[in-house]
Design a protein around this motif. Structure first.
Motif, PDB file in Angstrom:
ATOM      1  N   GLU A 199      -6.087   1.055 -13.032  1.00 49.62           N
ATOM      2  CA  GLU A 199      -5.815   2.002 -11.931  1.00 49.62           C
ATOM      3  C   GLU A 199      -6.926   1.953 -10.892  1.00 49.62           C
ATOM      4  O   GLU A 199      -6.671   1.993  -9.695  1.00 49.62           O
ATOM      5  N   SER A 200      -8.174   1.834 -11.339  1.00 50.30           N
ATOM      6  CA  SER A 200      -9.290   1.787 -10.390  1.00 50.30           C
ATOM      7  C   SER A 200      -9.267   0.504  -9.560  1.00 50.30           C
ATOM      8  O   SER A 200      -9.662   0.514  -8.403  1.00 50.30           O
TER       9      SER A 200
ATOM     10  N   LEU B 254       0.852  -1.180   0.000  1.00 48.76           N
ATOM     11  CA  LEU B 254       0.000   0.000   0.000  1.00 48.76           C
ATOM     12  C   LEU B 254       0.889   1.231   0.000  1.00 48.76           C
ATOM     13  O   LEU B 254       1.686   1.441   0.916  1.00 48.76           O
TER      14      LEU B 254
ATOM     15  N   ASN C 186       0.620   5.428  -0.999  1.00 51.41           N
ATOM     16  CA  ASN C 186      -0.146   6.607  -1.409  1.00 51.41           C
ATOM     17  C   ASN C 186      -1.573   6.257  -1.830  1.00 51.41           C
ATOM     18  O   ASN C 186      -2.076   6.759  -2.827  1.00 51.41           O
ATOM     19  N   GLY C 187      -2.222   5.373  -1.077  1.00 51.50           N
ATOM     20  CA  GLY C 187      -3.600   5.004  -1.349  1.00 51.50           C
ATOM     21  C   GLY C 187      -3.782   4.086  -2.546  1.00 51.50           C
ATOM     22  O   GLY C 187      -4.886   3.887  -3.021  1.00 51.50           O
ATOM     23  N   ARG C 188      -2.698   3.528  -3.035  1.00 51.43           N
ATOM     24  CA  ARG C 188      -2.727   2.666  -4.208  1.00 51.43           C
ATOM     25  C   ARG C 188      -1.990   1.364  -3.896  1.00 51.43           C
ATOM     26  O   ARG C 188      -0.994   1.364  -3.182  1.00 51.43           O
TER      27      ARG C 188
ATOM     28  N   ARG D 258      -6.613  -0.941  -8.553  1.00 50.45           N
ATOM     29  CA  ARG D 258      -5.487  -0.821  -7.629  1.00 50.45           C
ATOM     30  C   ARG D 258      -5.702   0.249  -6.557  1.00 50.45           C
ATOM     31  O   ARG D 258      -4.886   0.376  -5.653  1.00 50.45           O
ATOM     32  N   GLN D 259      -6.778   1.030  -6.650  1.00 51.71           N
ATOM     33  CA  GLN D 259      -7.066   2.033  -5.631  1.00 51.71           C
ATOM     34  C   GLN D 259      -7.516   1.337  -4.359  1.00 51.71           C
ATOM     35  O   GLN D 259      -8.422   0.517  -4.374  1.00 51.71           O
ATOM     36  N   ALA D 260      -6.862   1.661  -3.258  1.00 53.23           N
ATOM     37  CA  ALA D 260      -7.225   1.076  -1.960  1.00 53.23           C
ATOM     38  C   ALA D 260      -8.438   1.807  -1.411  1.00 53.23           C
ATOM     39  O   ALA D 260      -8.471   3.032  -1.362  1.00 53.23           O
ATOM     40  N   LYS D 261      -9.415   1.061  -1.010  1.00 52.98           N
ATOM     41  CA  LYS D 261     -10.616   1.650  -0.424  1.00 52.98           C
ATOM     42  C   LYS D 261     -10.374   1.947   1.044  1.00 52.98           C
ATOM     43  O   LYS D 261      -9.484   1.380   1.673  1.00 52.98           O
TER      44      LYS D 261
ATOM     45  N   ASP E  59       1.403  -5.005 -11.709  1.00 53.33           N
ATOM     46  CA  ASP E  59       0.615  -3.779 -11.812  1.00 53.33           C
ATOM     47  C   ASP E  59      -0.015  -3.606 -13.189  1.00 53.33           C
ATOM     48  O   ASP E  59      -1.129  -3.083 -13.305  1.00 53.33           O
TER      49      ASP E  59
END
Length: 65
Positions: A55-56, A30, A32-34, A58-61, A50
């Motif tokens: 990209e969506s 994790l 930068n929120g990704r 890989r975005q951390a909720k 990756d």
């Protein structure tokens, strides 16, 4: 917390920002929120995954992956 690759919740914590999926054997970092996803090779090196995820994906909720 679920793995973005296999949707397993069998995730172990390696360090503050690093996790490991025991189901599909990938390392999740994790940053930068990704999420950065890597496959651990037999010799211990990491190969990035990756480019297999958008990209969506890989975005951390906020609730953890």
């Amino acid at each position: 917390m679920k793995c973005p690759n296999c949707s397993s919740s069998n995730i172990g914590k390696l360090s503050a920002n690093q996790f490991y999926c025991w189901n599909c054997f990938i390392e999740l970092t994790l940053e930068n929120g990704r999420l950065l996803l890597n496959q651990v090779e037999e010799d211990g090196t990491l190969t990035t995954l990756d480019d297999l995820f958008s990209e969506s994906e890989r975005q951390a909720k906020a609730n953890g992956f």
